[in-house]
Scaffold this active site. Structure first.
Site, mmCIF file in Angstrom:
data_model
loop_
_atom_site.group_PDB
_atom_site.id
_atom_site.type_symbol
_atom_site.label_atom_id
_atom_site.label_comp_id
_atom_site.label_asym_id
_atom_site.label_seq_id
_atom_site.Cartn_x
_atom_site.Cartn_y
_atom_site.Cartn_z
ATOM 1 N N HIS A 111 -7.846 -7.509 -1.602
ATOM 2 C CA HIS A 111 -6.535 -6.868 -1.761
ATOM 3 C C HIS A 111 -5.979 -7.134 -3.160
ATOM 4 O O HIS A 111 -5.769 -8.281 -3.555
ATOM 5 C CB HIS A 111 -5.591 -7.429 -0.691
ATOM 6 C CG HIS A 111 -4.201 -6.886 -0.727
ATOM 7 N ND1 HIS A 111 -3.727 -6.003 0.214
ATOM 8 C CD2 HIS A 111 -3.170 -7.116 -1.574
ATOM 9 C CE1 HIS A 111 -2.461 -5.727 -0.049
ATOM 10 N NE2 HIS A 111 -2.102 -6.389 -1.140
ATOM 11 N N GLU A 126 -6.403 -12.492 1.128
ATOM 12 C CA GLU A 126 -7.396 -11.427 1.302
ATOM 13 C C GLU A 126 -8.115 -11.195 -0.024
ATOM 14 O O GLU A 126 -7.513 -10.660 -0.964
ATOM 15 C CB GLU A 126 -6.734 -10.132 1.776
ATOM 16 C CG GLU A 126 -6.040 -10.255 3.125
ATOM 17 C CD GLU A 126 -5.277 -8.991 3.523
ATOM 18 O OE1 GLU A 126 -5.132 -8.084 2.672
ATOM 19 O OE2 GLU A 126 -4.823 -8.920 4.669
ATOM 20 N N HIS A 143 0.829 -1.209 0.000
ATOM 21 C CA HIS A 143 0.000 0.000 0.000
ATOM 22 C C HIS A 143 0.863 1.258 0.000
ATOM 23 O O HIS A 143 0.436 2.302 -0.494
ATOM 24 C CB HIS A 143 -0.917 0.011 1.226
ATOM 25 C CG HIS A 143 -2.129 -0.848 1.077
ATOM 26 N ND1 HIS A 143 -3.252 -0.465 0.374
ATOM 27 C CD2 HIS A 143 -2.402 -2.088 1.553
ATOM 28 C CE1 HIS A 143 -4.156 -1.421 0.428
ATOM 29 N NE2 HIS A 143 -3.670 -2.423 1.137
ATOM 30 N N ASP A 171 -7.573 -1.865 -1.694
ATOM 31 C CA ASP A 171 -8.518 -2.798 -1.082
ATOM 32 C C ASP A 171 -9.903 -2.382 -1.540
ATOM 33 O O ASP A 171 -10.335 -1.246 -1.279
ATOM 34 C CB ASP A 171 -8.427 -2.740 0.445
ATOM 35 C CG ASP A 171 -7.098 -3.259 0.976
ATOM 36 O OD1 ASP A 171 -6.444 -4.041 0.268
ATOM 37 O OD2 ASP A 171 -6.721 -2.872 2.097
#
Length: 230
Positions: A214, A211, A147, A154
């Site tokens: 993500h 995830e 990130h 996300d």
């Protein structure tokens, strides 16, 4: 009814993707084929187009997207505010790819909702201070979260009213249900997650296996040490 609707969405996504998943080939920043943003997302000013590595506010180029930055509030797994800005920022090259995803979703009456975009290095240190567990948070002393490169986002899906679609889990769920297996959730949730995955991969993103929300740009950018969103 919901399961039939989810199956229909997935089938339409396959058509949008030329009848199935496409393989994404990682490239370096600036070498991917040029992409054109939908006309409604182009700036009305005469300012020059940003370079792929420039940071831009996502909603300036994808106005149909929704955003709810979870780390700008205490409504996240830490229970604390991690950063003090409420607009998502990403590299312009990444935003162009995300705009292409958004255009495909618009054909289905859906939109993206952003939970997290660029995360300053200072925010990563704060996350680690609150939760020094490498299973959940990247240790900034050994390597920053993707990130902090400005090319990871996300996201989830919402309908025309902004209501989130059913997904395998909520945001920052650290259980096995959050991974990309999709066998331990409802058929509707699995179909929605697969739809998101198909379209993100189609337009040059790769997902993190643990995830479902993500995604990182396959173009590579360095960790940003100085930019702070206003």
């Amino acid at each position: 009814m919901k399961r039939r609707m989810a199956a229909g969405l997935l089938a339409l996504a396959c058509l949008l993707c030329s009848c199935g998943r496409t393989q994404t080939v990682p490239t370096t920043a600036g070498t991917a084929p040029a992409q054109t943003l939908p006309p409604e997302t182009l700036s009305e000013t005469s300012a020059p187009e940003p370079s792929p590595s420039d940071f831009v506010r996502v909603l300036d180029y994808i106005p149909s997207a929704r955003q709810e930055l979870m780390y700008a509030t205490a409504d996240n797994f830490t229970g604390q505010v991690i950063y003090d800005f409420s607009d998502a920022y990403l590299r312009y090259g990444t935003v162009k790819k995300l705009a292409a995803v958004s255009a495909d979703l618009a054909e289905l009456g859906l939109s993206l909702k952003i939970w997290d975009g660029f995360r300053p290095v200072s925010a990563q240190f704060k996350l680690w201070e609150v939760c020094p567990n490498p299973a959940f948070v990247a240790n900034p002393e050994t390597g920053f979260s993707s990130h902090s490169r400005g090319s990871t986002v996300d996201v989830t899906l919402v309908d025309e009213t902004g209501t989130e679609l059913e997904m395998p889990t909520g945001f920052d769920d650290f259980s096995a249900k959050a991974d990309r297996d999709y066998s331990d959730c409802t058929e509707t949730a699995a179909a929605h997650a697969e739809l998101l995955e198909i379209l993100m991969e189609k337009h040059g993103f790769k997902g993190y296996s643990g995830e479902w929300w993500h995604y990182s740009d396959t173009d590579e950018y360095p960790v940003e040490q100085s930019f702070i969103p206003s």
